[in-house]
Scaffold this motif. Structure first.
Motif, PDB file in Angstrom:
ATOM      1  N   VAL A   1     -24.564  22.635  31.889  1.00 53.12           N
ATOM      2  CA  VAL A   1     -24.083  21.311  32.292  1.00 53.12           C
ATOM      3  C   VAL A   1     -23.473  21.298  33.693  1.00 53.12           C
ATOM      4  O   VAL A   1     -23.123  20.230  34.205  1.00 53.12           O
ATOM      5  CB  VAL A   1     -23.081  20.739  31.268  1.00 53.12           C
ATOM      6  CG1 VAL A   1     -23.746  20.572  29.916  1.00 53.12           C
ATOM      7  CG2 VAL A   1     -21.842  21.616  31.155  1.00 53.12           C
ATOM      8  N   THR A   2     -23.348  22.476  34.310  1.00 54.10           N
ATOM      9  CA  THR A   2     -22.936  22.486  35.721  1.00 54.10           C
ATOM     10  C   THR A   2     -23.961  21.763  36.577  1.00 54.10           C
ATOM     11  O   THR A   2     -23.626  21.183  37.609  1.00 54.10           O
ATOM     12  CB  THR A   2     -22.771  23.932  36.219  1.00 54.10           C
ATOM     13  OG1 THR A   2     -21.678  24.535  35.513  1.00 54.10           O
ATOM     14  CG2 THR A   2     -22.486  23.988  37.706  1.00 54.10           C
ATOM     15  N   GLU A   3     -25.209  21.790  36.129  1.00 55.62           N
ATOM     16  CA  GLU A   3     -26.284  21.122  36.857  1.00 55.62           C
ATOM     17  C   GLU A   3     -26.512  19.717  36.301  1.00 55.62           C
ATOM     18  O   GLU A   3     -26.241  19.448  35.132  1.00 55.62           O
ATOM     19  CB  GLU A   3     -27.577  21.923  36.740  1.00 55.62           C
ATOM     20  CG  GLU A   3     -27.459  23.387  37.086  1.00 55.62           C
ATOM     21  CD  GLU A   3     -27.028  23.640  38.515  1.00 55.62           C
ATOM     22  OE1 GLU A   3     -27.453  22.875  39.405  1.00 55.62           O
ATOM     23  OE2 GLU A   3     -26.262  24.593  38.742  1.00 55.62           O
ATOM     24  N   GLY A   4     -27.007  18.840  37.145  1.00 54.71           N
ATOM     25  CA  GLY A   4     -27.385  17.501  36.716  1.00 54.71           C
ATOM     26  C   GLY A   4     -28.682  17.080  37.372  1.00 54.71           C
ATOM     27  O   GLY A   4     -28.990  17.521  38.489  1.00 54.71           O
ATOM     28  N   PRO A   5     -29.465  16.217  36.712  1.00 54.03           N
ATOM     29  CA  PRO A   5     -30.731  15.767  37.289  1.00 54.03           C
ATOM     30  C   PRO A   5     -30.522  14.564  38.194  1.00 54.03           C
ATOM     31  O   PRO A   5     -29.520  13.853  38.093  1.00 54.03           O
ATOM     32  CB  PRO A   5     -31.531  15.374  36.047  1.00 54.03           C
ATOM     33  CG  PRO A   5     -30.471  14.803  35.128  1.00 54.03           C
ATOM     34  CD  PRO A   5     -29.235  15.646  35.372  1.00 54.03           C
ATOM     35  N   GLY A   6     -31.452  14.333  39.066  1.00 54.79           N
ATOM     36  CA  GLY A   6     -31.361  13.141  39.911  1.00 54.79           C
ATOM     37  C   GLY A   6     -32.577  12.996  40.800  1.00 54.79           C
ATOM     38  O   GLY A   6     -33.422  13.900  40.890  1.00 54.79           O
ATOM     39  N   LEU A   7     -32.656  11.867  41.444  1.00 60.37           N
ATOM     40  CA  LEU A   7     -33.722  11.581  42.400  1.00 60.37           C
ATOM     41  C   LEU A   7     -33.074  10.994  43.640  1.00 60.37           C
ATOM     42  O   LEU A   7     -32.259  10.073  43.547  1.00 60.37           O
ATOM     43  CB  LEU A   7     -34.719  10.583  41.814  1.00 60.37           C
ATOM     44  CG  LEU A   7     -35.944  10.261  42.669  1.00 60.37           C
ATOM     45  CD1 LEU A   7     -36.921  11.432  42.682  1.00 60.37           C
ATOM     46  CD2 LEU A   7     -36.641   9.000  42.158  1.00 60.37           C
ATOM     47  N   SER A   8     -33.396  11.550  44.791  1.00 58.29           N
ATOM     48  CA  SER A   8     -32.880  11.002  46.039  1.00 58.29           C
ATOM     49  C   SER A   8     -34.037  10.770  47.007  1.00 58.29           C
ATOM     50  O   SER A   8     -35.041  11.487  46.975  1.00 58.29           O
ATOM     51  CB  SER A   8     -31.819  11.918  46.659  1.00 58.29           C
ATOM     52  OG  SER A   8     -32.323  13.208  46.927  1.00 58.29           O
TER      53      SER A   8
ATOM     54  N   PHE B   1     -15.077  17.662  28.825  1.00 59.37           N
ATOM     55  CA  PHE B   1     -16.300  17.704  28.020  1.00 59.37           C
ATOM     56  C   PHE B   1     -16.366  18.995  27.210  1.00 59.37           C
ATOM     57  O   PHE B   1     -16.666  18.973  26.008  1.00 59.37           O
ATOM     58  CB  PHE B   1     -17.524  17.593  28.930  1.00 59.37           C
ATOM     59  CG  PHE B   1     -18.834  17.822  28.224  1.00 59.37           C
ATOM     60  CD1 PHE B   1     -19.411  16.820  27.464  1.00 59.37           C
ATOM     61  CD2 PHE B   1     -19.488  19.045  28.316  1.00 59.37           C
ATOM     62  CE1 PHE B   1     -20.613  17.033  26.801  1.00 59.37           C
ATOM     63  CE2 PHE B   1     -20.683  19.272  27.668  1.00 59.37           C
ATOM     64  CZ  PHE B   1     -21.256  18.256  26.902  1.00 59.37           C
ATOM     65  N   LEU B   2     -16.071  20.113  27.837  1.00 59.61           N
ATOM     66  CA  LEU B   2     -16.156  21.408  27.166  1.00 59.61           C
ATOM     67  C   LEU B   2     -15.109  21.550  26.073  1.00 59.61           C
ATOM     68  O   LEU B   2     -15.312  22.307  25.110  1.00 59.61           O
ATOM     69  CB  LEU B   2     -15.997  22.536  28.193  1.00 59.61           C
ATOM     70  CG  LEU B   2     -17.082  22.607  29.276  1.00 59.61           C
ATOM     71  CD1 LEU B   2     -16.699  23.614  30.348  1.00 59.61           C
ATOM     72  CD2 LEU B   2     -18.431  22.975  28.662  1.00 59.61           C
ATOM     73  N   ALA B   3     -13.979  20.825  26.190  1.00 58.64           N
ATOM     74  CA  ALA B   3     -12.922  20.906  25.185  1.00 58.64           C
ATOM     75  C   ALA B   3     -13.257  20.106  23.936  1.00 58.64           C
ATOM     76  O   ALA B   3     -12.629  20.288  22.887  1.00 58.64           O
ATOM     77  CB  ALA B   3     -11.603  20.408  25.781  1.00 58.64           C
ATOM     78  N   GLY B   4     -14.233  19.226  24.028  1.00 55.56           N
ATOM     79  CA  GLY B   4     -14.621  18.420  22.882  1.00 55.56           C
ATOM     80  C   GLY B   4     -15.730  19.068  22.071  1.00 55.56           C
ATOM     81  O   GLY B   4     -16.077  20.242  22.261  1.00 55.56           O
TER      82      GLY B   4
END
Length: 243
Positions: free
Chosen positions: A181-188, A157-160
């Motif tokens: 972008v190391t982090e991502g959202p979510g619900l658990s 991703f970072l290379a693009g």
């Protein structure tokens, strides 16, 4: 908008009646999916996750706060962030006033991030929220659910070409693109039964839209979400809008 089809009240009522049939079908389908979601197998949480909270170090079981169900929103606020993700912040605006109603149904709602708890609580005060917010720190809680990524995983991703909205959000959080972008959202979701914590549901991406109430409202306006072709994301923290 002026180029949109214009009709009579009778034409509107006829078209609206046809649409209502499809809306009711979608509602019934949503009810069926909710039933199937509840029937997913429960997975015992065997790892001893630890969290830093206002009241000290807590286990996952402690976070239930005396209830049998726990909803965790994985809020994008990594260690290098200076402020929370604007999109996650907009979601938290919806979550915060609902926490009291969820408690009435035996559900504790919290947010979890990897930034230090003091930084999270300072940002919570700025935003005027009251939900419990815990720090997963350097533990595996977010990683095990797929909401934290390594630099190696992100390398393609970072290379693009980095989307402008990603750079915008990184800057808004006071970090670089990699840090963002190391982090991502979510619900658990979890349940506590006979002393054992079980994971019962996990979602991310558009699965989070029930917590983004503004999209459901925008979907009912003449212009809808109206996001196509926008280079900058329209969402801001609620104290950053100028209108």
């Amino acid at each position: 908008m002026s180029e949109h089809r214009v009709g009579t009240q009778e034409e509107f009522e006829g078209a609206r009646a046809e649409l209502l049939v499809e809306e009711k079908e979608l509602t019934r389908r949503g009810d069926e999916l909710a039933r199937k979601r509840r029937e997913l197998p429960w997975v015992p949480v065997e790892k001893d996750y630890r969290f830093e909270t206002e009241g000290g170090t807590r286990s996952l079981a402690d976070l239930f706060d005396g209830r049998s169900q726990l909803l965790v929103y994985h809020f994008m606020f990594g260690p290098p962030y200076e402020a929370g993700c604007p999109v996650c912040s907009s979601i938290a605006d919806t979550l915060d006033p609902n926490a009291v109603h969820l408690k009435a149904r035996d559900v504790t709602l919290i947010c979890s991030s990897r930034a230090p708890v003091d930084k999270l609580l300072a940002y919570r005060e700025r935003m005027g929220w009251s939900f419990d917010w815990v720090s997963a720190g350097g533990g595996d809680f977010h990683r095990d659910l797929g909401f934290t990524y390594t630099e190696e995983e992100l390398r393609p991703f970072l290379a693009g070409e980095i989307p402008a909205t990603v750079s915008q959000m990184a800057q808004a959080c006071g970090t670089d693109v990699l840090g963002y972008v190391t982090e991502g959202p979510g619900l658990s979701c979890y349940t506590l039964s006979d002393g054992t914590v079980y994971r019962t549901y996990v979602t991310t991406a558009r699965g989070l839209e029930p917590a983004m109430a503004y999209y459901g409202l925008l979907d009912r306006t003449p212009l809808g979400r109206h996001e196509e072709g926008e280079e900058a994301h329209w969402l801001r923290r609620h104290d950053e809008y100028r209108t």
